[in-house]
Design an enzyme around this catalytic site. Structure first.
Site, PDB file in Angstrom:
ATOM      1  N   CYS A 120       0.814  -1.228   0.000  1.00 37.89           N
ATOM      2  CA  CYS A 120       0.000   0.000   0.000  1.00 37.89           C
ATOM      3  C   CYS A 120       0.841   1.269   0.000  1.00 37.89           C
ATOM      4  O   CYS A 120       0.326   2.351  -0.279  1.00 37.89           O
ATOM      5  CB  CYS A 120      -0.952   0.008   1.194  1.00 37.89           C
ATOM      6  N   HIS A 261      -3.364   7.340   2.332  1.00 37.05           N
ATOM      7  CA  HIS A 261      -3.742   6.015   1.838  1.00 37.05           C
ATOM      8  C   HIS A 261      -5.104   5.667   2.435  1.00 37.05           C
ATOM      9  O   HIS A 261      -5.369   5.947   3.603  1.00 37.05           O
ATOM     10  CB  HIS A 261      -2.689   4.991   2.257  1.00 37.05           C
ATOM     11  N   ASN A 291     -10.045  -0.161  -0.098  1.00 35.98           N
ATOM     12  CA  ASN A 291      -8.584  -0.051  -0.111  1.00 35.98           C
ATOM     13  C   ASN A 291      -8.059  -0.563  -1.454  1.00 35.98           C
ATOM     14  O   ASN A 291      -8.123  -1.754  -1.735  1.00 35.98           O
ATOM     15  CB  ASN A 291      -8.021  -0.869   1.060  1.00 35.98           C
TER      16      ASN A 291
HETATM   17  N1  ACO Z   1     -18.020  -8.819   9.118  1.00 34.49           N
HETATM   18  C1  ACO Z   1     -18.424  -9.115  10.378  1.00 34.49           C
HETATM   19  N2  ACO Z   1     -17.554  -9.420  11.364  1.00 34.49           N
HETATM   20  C2  ACO Z   1     -16.249  -9.431  11.063  1.00 34.49           C
HETATM   21  C3  ACO Z   1     -15.772  -9.139   9.770  1.00 34.49           C
HETATM   22  C4  ACO Z   1     -16.739  -8.822   8.783  1.00 34.49           C
HETATM   23  N3  ACO Z   1     -16.373  -8.516   7.521  1.00 34.49           N
HETATM   24  N4  ACO Z   1     -14.421  -9.225   9.791  1.00 34.49           N
HETATM   25  C5  ACO Z   1     -14.061  -9.554  11.026  1.00 34.49           C
HETATM   26  N5  ACO Z   1     -15.161  -9.698  11.817  1.00 34.49           N
HETATM   27  C6  ACO Z   1     -15.245 -10.034  13.217  1.00 34.49           C
HETATM   28  C7  ACO Z   1     -14.040 -10.828  13.682  1.00 34.49           C
HETATM   29  O1  ACO Z   1     -14.217 -12.190  13.393  1.00 34.49           O
HETATM   30  C8  ACO Z   1     -14.041 -10.549  15.162  1.00 34.49           C
HETATM   31  O2  ACO Z   1     -15.011 -11.355  15.759  1.00 34.49           O
HETATM   32  P1  ACO Z   1     -14.745 -12.017  17.216  1.00 34.49           P
HETATM   33  O3  ACO Z   1     -14.601 -10.844  18.144  1.00 34.49           O
HETATM   34  O4  ACO Z   1     -15.963 -12.834  17.433  1.00 34.49           O
HETATM   35  O5  ACO Z   1     -13.472 -12.795  17.065  1.00 34.49           O
HETATM   36  C9  ACO Z   1     -14.551  -9.089  15.249  1.00 34.49           C
HETATM   37  O6  ACO Z   1     -15.202  -8.845  13.989  1.00 34.49           O
HETATM   38  C10 ACO Z   1     -13.459  -8.073  15.467  1.00 34.49           C
HETATM   39  O7  ACO Z   1     -12.386  -8.328  14.547  1.00 34.49           O
HETATM   40  P2  ACO Z   1     -11.128  -7.399  14.461  1.00 34.49           P
HETATM   41  O8  ACO Z   1     -10.236  -7.891  13.365  1.00 34.49           O
HETATM   42  O9  ACO Z   1     -10.533  -7.230  15.821  1.00 34.49           O
HETATM   43  O10 ACO Z   1     -11.814  -6.010  14.021  1.00 34.49           O
HETATM   44  P3  ACO Z   1     -11.190  -4.597  13.914  1.00 34.49           P
HETATM   45  O11 ACO Z   1     -12.004  -3.625  14.655  1.00 34.49           O
HETATM   46  O12 ACO Z   1      -9.695  -4.591  14.152  1.00 34.49           O
HETATM   47  O13 ACO Z   1     -11.406  -4.228  12.350  1.00 34.49           O
HETATM   48  C11 ACO Z   1     -10.123  -4.158  10.332  1.00 34.49           C
HETATM   49  C12 ACO Z   1     -10.801  -5.032  11.372  1.00 34.49           C
HETATM   50  C13 ACO Z   1     -11.194  -3.344   9.648  1.00 34.49           C
HETATM   51  C14 ACO Z   1      -9.411  -5.050   9.340  1.00 34.49           C
HETATM   52  C15 ACO Z   1      -9.108  -3.211  11.006  1.00 34.49           C
HETATM   53  O14 ACO Z   1      -8.312  -3.935  11.883  1.00 34.49           O
HETATM   54  C16 ACO Z   1      -8.200  -2.488  10.038  1.00 34.49           C
HETATM   55  O15 ACO Z   1      -8.631  -1.649   9.256  1.00 34.49           O
HETATM   56  N6  ACO Z   1      -6.881  -2.746  10.067  1.00 34.49           N
HETATM   57  C17 ACO Z   1      -5.887  -2.006   9.290  1.00 34.49           C
HETATM   58  C18 ACO Z   1      -5.881  -2.387   7.866  1.00 34.49           C
HETATM   59  C19 ACO Z   1      -4.777  -1.641   7.165  1.00 34.49           C
HETATM   60  O16 ACO Z   1      -4.492  -0.483   7.451  1.00 34.49           O
HETATM   61  N7  ACO Z   1      -4.064  -2.292   6.290  1.00 34.49           N
HETATM   62  C20 ACO Z   1      -2.876  -1.648   5.725  1.00 34.49           C
HETATM   63  C21 ACO Z   1      -2.874  -1.550   4.327  1.00 34.49           C
HETATM   64  S1  ACO Z   1      -3.286  -3.052   3.495  1.00 34.49           S
HETATM   65  C22 ACO Z   1      -1.907  -3.478   2.504  1.00 34.49           C
HETATM   66  O17 ACO Z   1      -0.802  -3.031   2.634  1.00 34.49           O
HETATM   67  C23 ACO Z   1      -2.153  -4.520   1.483  1.00 34.49           C
END
Ligand code: ACO
Length: 334
Positions: A120, A261, A291
């Site tokens: 990214c 980003h 993204n």
């Molecule tokens: N729908 C419903 N529930 C979901 C989904 C979904 N699509 N995805 C995950 N969950 C659930 C999980 O299973 C978990 O359930 P549990 O508590 O029963 O285990 C719960 O939601 C919380 O999951 P988390 O992963 O802790 O959720 P979080 O609030 O961290 O959000 C997210 C996830 C959106 C991915 C976030 O962590 C994020 O944006 N991270 C950064 C991403 C990023 O910046 N990436 C960098 C660039 S990408 C690259 O370089 C290719």
């Protein structure tokens, strides 16, 4: 990396901006028919409402070429004037030739071309390399393109990742400044004021692709520990924006636009707040594009420039973090 210096050559100027998005739009509700998720969960956690996904003919090179043509048209420059092309991508169509040389052939340009892999952060890395090459006199007019087809590396059964990404391409045309606009300390002069690149390889396993391009039996899917990436994104990007401002002797009041980003609205808002920027000075496209990795910054730039929000003369701060981990910033006077 480049910072201001009295005797440095003229700044690299950003003279054209273009973008391409696949026609097909997929809503959160549509994804909820495939995996156990909901529009409410995706919007609340990420800000994403929809994404564009590529049709079979919309290869990485196809989209990169379309964005490049738009940037050339915006600049009013012919493809024949281009002497270098860099494509930032983690989803090339083939291991080689590089997407950049496919673009070169499609445009009928000459010179050199190569791809950069920094996930990214790829667009920031590519812009930094192009800036260095131009100021070193190795090229005069370059296309810097971010193009991605993440739909091809998604595990479409993993709700934790498949809802987060989209496809698209964005491009800028950069050109050597004239000898008369030597940099000096004037932050008002157009061009790239600075770029800063960072990587921390021991965090490679929190965001990676578990296969390789061109291996039909093991094409690879994106794997991410989202909450760990999130934590690093907020702290590392906050320090990257502070670094960019400090090196240039600026503070947040000098920045007209943050073009971050587009991974997650909560990360974008956190960085905007750290910078003390009003929300209407932060470009957000994650709601429409999701993204798009290396394409997200030039796509966001193209949107805000195209609709007249970002104008020539504005000071634009770009930042990104991605797999690697890699991160960085670019500060540009348009
Ligand atoms: N729908 C419903 N529930 C979901 C989904 C979904 N699509 N995805 C995950 N969950 C659930 C999980 O299973 C978990 O359930 P549990 O508590 O029963 O285990 C719960 O939601 C919380 O999951 P988390 O992963 O802790 O959720 P979080 O609030 O961290 O959000 C997210 C996830 C959106 C991915 C976030 O962590 C994020 O944006 N991270 C950064 C991403 C990023 O910046 N990436 C960098 C660039 S990408 C690259 O370089 C290719």
């Amino acid at each position: 990396m480049a910072g201001p210096a009295a005797s440095a050559p003229p700044r690299t100027q950003l003279v054209g901006i273009g973008a391409y998005l696949p026609a097909r739009v997929v809503t959160n509700d549509e994804l909820a028919q495939r995996v156990d998720t909901s529009d409410a969960w995706i919007r609340e956690r990420t800000g994403i409402r929809q994404r564009h996904l590529a049709a079979p003919h919309e290869s990485c090179a196809f989209m990169a070429t379309a964005a490049a043509r738009a940037a050339l048209a915006d600049a009013g420059v012919a493809a024949a004037a281009v002497d270098g092309i860099i494509v930032a991508t983690a989803t090339p169509d083939q291991a080689f030739p590089a997407v950049a040389v496919r673009v070169q052939a499609a445009l009928g340009a000459s010179g050199f071309g190569f791809d950069i892999s920094a996930a990214c952060s790829g667009f920031i890395y590519a812009l930094s390399v192009a800036d260095g090459m131009i100021r070193a006199g190795q090229a005069r007019t370059m296309l810097v393109i971010g193009a991605e087809v993440y739909s091809r590396i998604m595990n479409w059964d993993d709700r934790g990742t498949c809802v987060l990404f989209g496809d698209g391409a964005g491009a800028v045309l950069v050109r050597a400044g004239e000898a008369g606009d030597a940099r000096g300390s004037g932050v008002g002069e157009p061009g790239i004021l600075s770029t800063h690149l960072h990587a921390q390889g021991d965090l490679g396993d929190i965001l990676f692709v578990d296969g390789a391009v061109g291996q039909p039996d093991r094409p690879g899917h994106l794997v991410m520990k989202g909450n760990e990436v999130f934590r690093h994104a907020v702290t590392k990007l906050a320090s990257a924006v502070s670094e960019a401002l400090a090196v240039n002797g600026l503070d947040h009041n000098d920045v007209d636009w943050l073009v971050p980003h587009q991974a997650n609205l909560r990360i974008i808002e956190a960085i905007g707040k750290r910078l003390g920027l009003a929300p209407d000075r932060v470009v957000v496209t994650v709601d429409q594009h999701a993204n798009t990795s290396a394409a997200s910054i030039p796509l966001a730039l193209a949107q805000a420039y195209g609709d007249g929000r970002i104008k020539r003369g504005d000071l634009v701060l770009m930042e990104a973090l991605g797999g690697g981990l890699t991160w960085g910033s670019a500060l540009v006077r348009l």
